[in-house]
Structures are given as C-alpha cells and as structure tokens.
Design an enzyme around this catalytic site. Structure first.
Site, PDB file in Angstrom:
ATOM      1  N   LYS A  22      -9.881   1.412  -8.976  1.00 46.42           N
ATOM      2  CA  LYS A  22      -8.507   1.750  -9.371  1.00 46.42           C
ATOM      3  C   LYS A  22      -7.634   0.488  -9.390  1.00 46.42           C
ATOM      4  CE  LYS A  22      -5.520   3.487  -6.198  1.00 46.42           C
ATOM      5  NZ  LYS A  22      -4.303   2.653  -6.121  1.00 46.42           N
ATOM      6  N   ASP A 120       8.151   3.817  -0.279  1.00 47.89           N
ATOM      7  CA  ASP A 120       7.247   4.956  -0.392  1.00 47.89           C
ATOM      8  C   ASP A 120       6.709   5.314   0.984  1.00 47.89           C
ATOM      9  OD1 ASP A 120       5.352   3.088   0.173  1.00 47.89           O
ATOM     10  OD2 ASP A 120       4.393   3.132  -1.782  1.00 47.89           O
ATOM     11  N   ASP A 308      -6.407  -0.301   3.151  1.00 48.09           N
ATOM     12  CA  ASP A 308      -6.841   0.937   2.492  1.00 48.09           C
ATOM     13  C   ASP A 308      -8.027   1.601   3.211  1.00 48.09           C
ATOM     14  OD1 ASP A 308      -4.908   0.598   0.610  1.00 48.09           O
ATOM     15  OD2 ASP A 308      -6.224  -0.303  -0.880  1.00 48.09           O
TER      16      ASP A 308
HETATM   17  N1  EPU Z   1       5.156  -7.698   0.010  1.00 43.32           N
HETATM   18  C1  EPU Z   1       6.432  -8.220   0.056  1.00 43.32           C
HETATM   19  N2  EPU Z   1       7.008  -8.616  -1.114  1.00 43.32           N
HETATM   20  C2  EPU Z   1       6.378  -8.523  -2.305  1.00 43.32           C
HETATM   21  C3  EPU Z   1       5.081  -7.974  -2.355  1.00 43.32           C
HETATM   22  C4  EPU Z   1       4.484  -7.570  -1.172  1.00 43.32           C
HETATM   23  O1  EPU Z   1       7.021  -8.317   1.125  1.00 43.32           O
HETATM   24  O2  EPU Z   1       6.957  -8.929  -3.316  1.00 43.32           O
HETATM   25  C5  EPU Z   1       4.518  -7.251   1.245  1.00 43.32           C
HETATM   26  C6  EPU Z   1       4.297  -5.739   1.237  1.00 43.32           C
HETATM   27  O3  EPU Z   1       5.460  -5.037   1.607  1.00 43.32           O
HETATM   28  C7  EPU Z   1       3.169  -5.585   2.227  1.00 43.32           C
HETATM   29  C8  EPU Z   1       2.328  -6.841   1.970  1.00 43.32           C
HETATM   30  O4  EPU Z   1       3.201  -7.771   1.311  1.00 43.32           O
HETATM   31  O5  EPU Z   1       3.675  -5.615   3.533  1.00 43.32           O
HETATM   32  C9  EPU Z   1       1.089  -6.643   1.133  1.00 43.32           C
HETATM   33  O6  EPU Z   1       1.413  -5.991  -0.082  1.00 43.32           O
HETATM   34  P1  EPU Z   1       0.659  -6.278  -1.449  1.00 43.32           P
HETATM   35  O7  EPU Z   1       1.657  -6.774  -2.419  1.00 43.32           O
HETATM   36  O8  EPU Z   1      -0.585  -7.093  -1.226  1.00 43.32           O
HETATM   37  O9  EPU Z   1       0.252  -4.802  -1.844  1.00 43.32           O
HETATM   38  P2  EPU Z   1       0.244  -4.269  -3.319  1.00 43.32           P
HETATM   39  O10 EPU Z   1      -0.270  -5.323  -4.198  1.00 43.32           O
HETATM   40  O11 EPU Z   1       1.548  -3.625  -3.630  1.00 43.32           O
HETATM   41  C10 EPU Z   1      -2.201  -3.421  -3.362  1.00 43.32           C
HETATM   42  C11 EPU Z   1      -2.911  -2.139  -3.604  1.00 43.32           C
HETATM   43  C12 EPU Z   1      -2.733  -1.199  -2.417  1.00 43.32           C
HETATM   44  C13 EPU Z   1      -3.235  -1.915  -1.173  1.00 43.32           C
HETATM   45  C14 EPU Z   1      -2.507  -3.256  -0.989  1.00 43.32           C
HETATM   46  C15 EPU Z   1      -3.012  -4.092   0.165  1.00 43.32           C
HETATM   47  C16 EPU Z   1      -2.717  -1.924  -5.990  1.00 43.32           C
HETATM   48  C17 EPU Z   1      -2.202  -1.138  -7.125  1.00 43.32           C
HETATM   49  N3  EPU Z   1      -2.373  -1.499  -4.785  1.00 43.32           N
HETATM   50  O12 EPU Z   1      -0.822  -3.100  -3.224  1.00 43.32           O
HETATM   51  O13 EPU Z   1      -3.566  -0.082  -2.681  1.00 43.32           O
HETATM   52  O14 EPU Z   1      -3.002  -1.100  -0.053  1.00 43.32           O
HETATM   53  O15 EPU Z   1      -2.683  -4.064  -2.183  1.00 43.32           O
HETATM   54  O16 EPU Z   1      -4.331  -4.402  -0.002  1.00 43.32           O
HETATM   55  O17 EPU Z   1      -3.455  -2.875  -6.178  1.00 43.32           O
HETATM   56  C18 EPU Z   1      -4.165   2.213  -2.718  1.00 43.32           C
HETATM   57  O18 EPU Z   1      -5.084   1.891  -3.476  1.00 43.32           O
HETATM   58  O19 EPU Z   1      -4.050   3.368  -2.238  1.00 43.32           O
HETATM   59  C19 EPU Z   1      -3.174   1.198  -2.363  1.00 43.32           C
HETATM   60  C20 EPU Z   1      -2.034   1.503  -1.772  1.00 43.32           C
END
Ligand code: EPU
Length: 426
Positions: A22, A120, A308
């Site tokens: 995904k 969320d 995850d």
């Molecule tokens: N963060 C910030 N600022 C940003 C971006 C992230 O502070 O601009 C923080 C977030 O709040 C969090 C941390 O950095 O505390 C990590 O977040 P990240 O950006 O790595 O997460 P994401 O890219 O939004 C993806 C997956 C998630 C998974 C996370 C962590 C996708 C679509 N989603 O989210 O997957 O939990 O990485 O590995 O790629 C799921 O599949 O159910 C899911 C939630």
C-alpha cells in the site's frame, strides 16, 4: 457498515500470497503525474486507499483504469499534458497520503492547491518537513481557507536535510527533485523499501537517482520523464500480519512473495518470541506450536521495527509468557486500540508513549471497534485466541490496507466471516 466476526482458530496451515505494498503503490500512482502518457503499474493491491488515490488522480485530470488484459493487478494511469493541480478537501480528508501529489504537481506544473491534512487517530500529524524541503527547492507556499497553495518556476536542486526521516516527505521531495534543474541532495532521507521502490520506478522513467535506501539520496534533475512500467514491491506490513496471525494461533504457514530482507528487525523479534522463521527465495515460512515468549519492542524509522507492526506485536505480547515494555517513538496517539484489547482481557498499562504488556493465556471474545488499518487487523488477530466470539466493527478501516483479508485468513484455517449488516457504529 460491516464488521468481522472471529472465533478461536488454529493451528493455521497453508500458503498466503502477499499483495503489493500500500505505502508504495500510493506514491507510485502519484509519480505517474510526472510524465505525460500512459503508465502501467503492476501488483497494485485492490484496497480502498488505492481507489481513493485513483479519485485524487482523476480530480487532477488523469484517468485510472484496471488493465483488463492482464491478471497481475495492474493499473493503467494516463496523465494528460495539462492537469488541474488541485487535491480537494473531500479526498485528502479521507486519506492523508494524498499529500504526495504535492511534489509531482509542483515539479511538472509549477502550481498546486492541496487541502491541508488534519490530525488523525495517531495524533497530530504535521507536514512541515515536506513544505520546508519544497521551499528549499524554490516553492512559495501560502495557506488559505484550509488549502496549501504552492507556486514556483522550474524547481532548483538544493541540499536538503530533513529534520526527521519522514517517509512521505522523502517521497514528495524525491518526486519534486527529479524534474528540478541541477543536483538535489536529500540528507536524513527515509530508508524504507517503499522509498527505494519509488526511486526504481522513477529511474525507469528516466530519472537520475543514487542512494535510495540509504539516508543520503542524490538526484540529478532531468527535463522530462517518460511513462512508467513498474511492479509494486511486496507489502511487508501485510506479510507481518500473517506472521503475527501464526504467532497467535500456531501452525505452519508460508507467506508467498514476502521479502525477508525488508523485514530483518521484525523477523529477529519474532524469532526471539519463539517463532521458527525460515526465509526462502519466494517468501517466508513460519512454524510455531506452543506459547510465545515476551520481548521488549521500540518502534523506529526503517530499518528499525516499524510503528505499523506495533499493534500486531502488542496483540502477540498480550498472550505471550512474560512481561514486555513497548515504546512508540513515531506517533503520539498510537495506543488507542489498547483499550479494545483490554476489553478482551489483555493486561496492558500505558504511560505516555510506553506500554507494559503482561501476557495472559487466553483473551475473551468481545465486541470491539477498529480505530485504524493496522490496529483493526490486530484486533481481528486477537479474536483468533478470544474465547467465544469477537466482533470487530469498522471493517472499512481494514479494507483501506488489506486485500481480501477474510478470504486469505480463511484459506489458512481461520474462523472468520464478514457481516455486512450488523455494524451499528459510525
Ligand atoms: N512528521 C513531522 N512533520 C512532517 C512529517 C512527519 O513532524 O512533515 C512526523 C510525524 O508526525 C511522525 C513522524 O514524523 O511523528 C514520522 O512520520 P512519517 O512522515 O514518516 O509518516 P508518513 O510518511 O506520514 C508513512 C506511512 C504510515 C507509517 C509511517 C511511519 C504512508 C502512506 N504512510 O506515514 O503508514 O505508519 O510512514 O512508518 O506511507 C499505514 O500504512 O497504516 C500507515 C499509517
């Protein structure tokens, strides 16, 4: 409005095929916006989030269709010369991963208007790291009426250090940098296999990228890209879900297509809990009869144990022998499902971002509610050792990330059905 109904099951036996990831497929779909013409993406999972990303792309002006000529779950995505660079509130609200259209839209059209994602179930989830990096490539942003509007001339390569190795921020910057003028260096980049998958697809489209999969990615911008022909990497979180099911219910199961090299830390943890893990060229075989032993777990960005996986691990630990400390280091609000596990008799105490899990022998079937994709899947697995019947409301959360969850679990012997009428929850 549907729920899952699960009864005690096991041992689980047989083979489960693993879908495309995904968290790769959604970004690969967005990357199709970078080139005019028809891209082909194979091994795309049939899940709701993919449908929503399809709607996002269609709102932007692309067309998304199943490749009826093949059976490899392929999508054909056709991107026109000119797009409408807008991701509307109704879609971003349904799926925050829609923000990955920012990078491709700015790179190719010099403009974007994307609804600002809210918080969320995981807590506060800002996108400041995405925006800061895109500003360094030359974008000017302002926020108005709940939308982020970005404008730029041709993006200019830059040296970017991410404050945190955010997965989607790395995806966004990578997709922007491939069409920027000059060299972009992304330091403290996310190293997830799905980032590497995106880079491989972009390279196939004509991009110059080195170092994807490490914390320094170097991109030499090009003027144009061609449409993609790419197959999505297997889903390590889906694979982990079936490994966890086996850990909970016992048995002998092979997860076909799973990549052990993408799951090293998790597999070490599972072996530490007593599972017999046997990777082979086409997947991973796991065997277990007995009771799991507790191990401590701390989530970290890849290659650490992914956040995850954590609801799956907490559910396993709730029936393991011993006491475990689980620390969540990525998201503030990711222990909400614990209340539901407690209603099933689990002995778990949370304190800030830590949980203390004291294993009990069995859980007790109860009506529970899935708060999100992974926690929902974990509650289904809890039902495999819950005396009596467990009903998991909010099946639609699980549909967002798991293709044919019921069919796959039933095929290895789980007693699970889907009930379309009884979910009275929101
Ligand atoms: N963060 C910030 N600022 C940003 C971006 C992230 O502070 O601009 C923080 C977030 O709040 C969090 C941390 O950095 O505390 C990590 O977040 P990240 O950006 O790595 O997460 P994401 O890219 O939004 C993806 C997956 C998630 C998974 C996370 C962590 C996708 C679509 N989603 O989210 O997957 O939990 O990485 O590995 O790629 C799921 O599949 O159910 C899911 C939630």
């Amino acid at each position: 409005m549907s729920q899952f109904v699960v009864r005690p099951s096991g041992p689980l036996l047989g083979r489960v095929p693993i879908q495309g990831a995904k968290n790769s497929a959604l970004k690969l779909m967005a990357a199709c916006l970078l080139a005019e013409g028809t891209s082909r993406l194979a091994n795309v999972p049939a899940i709701t989030d993919v449908e929503i990303m399809g709607e996002v792309l269609e709102a932007i002006g692309a067309t998304v269709a199943k490749d009826k000529a093949s059976e490899d779950g392929a999508l054909l995505i056709t991107t026109p010369a000119k797009c409408t660079p807008i991701a509307p509130y109704e879609l971003v609200e349904k799926m925050r991963a829609s923000v990955v259209v920012l990078g491709p839209l700015l790179a190719r059209h010099g403009a974007c208007r994307v609804s600002m994602p809210g918080g969320d179930d995981f807590g506060h989830r800002p996108i400041d790291i995405h925006l800061k990096a895109l500003v360094e490539l030359g974008v000017e942003f302002h926020t108005e009426h709940g939308y982020i509007e970005g404008r730029c001339d041709r993006l200019q390569g830059a040296k970017i250090v991410l404050d945190f190795p955010s997965h989607t921020a790395t995806d966004n910057v990578l997709m922007a940098a491939v069409l920027a003028k000059g060299t972009t260096v992304i330091d403290n980049a996310a190293r997830e296999p799905e980032v590497q998958d995106l880079a491989e697809m972009l390279i196939g489209m004509g991009a110059n990228i080195e170092g994807a999969g490490t914390s320094r990615i170097i991109v030499e911008g090009v003027d144009n890209l061609r449409p993609a022909d790419h197959a999505t990497v297997p889903d390590r979180v889906e694979a982990a879900t079936y490994l966890a099911a086996l850990g909970i219910a016992g048995g002998d199961v092979s997860v076909i297509g799973a990549r052990a090299d993408h799951m090293t830390m998790l597999l070490d943890k599972l072996a530490g809990m007593g599972l017999d893990i046997d990777p082979f060229p086409g997947g991973i075989r796991v065997r277990f009869l007995g009771r799991l032993s507790s191990v401590d777990v701390a989530t970290l960005p890849y290659p650490g144990v992914a956040t995850d996986y954590k609801p799956l691990l907490v559910t396993m630990l709730s029936v393991a022998d011993g006491v475990a400390i689980v620390s969540e280091n990525l998201f503030t609000g990711r222990f909400r499902y614990v209340d539901e596990l407690r209603r099933m008799g689990a002995d778990i105490r949370t304190e800030g971002h830590h949980a203390v899990v004291r294993g009990v022998k069995r859980l007790s079937g109860a009506p529970v509610r899935a708060p999100d994709i992974r926690a929902g899947a974990a509650l289904v697995l809890a039902g495999l050792v819950g005396d009596g019947e467990t009903t998991i409301a909010g099946a639609s959360h699980i549909d967002r990330g798991y293709e044919d969850f019921v069919g796959k679990l039933r095929s290895i012997g789980a007693d699970i059905t889907r009930d379309e009428t009884k979910d009275l929850g929101a």
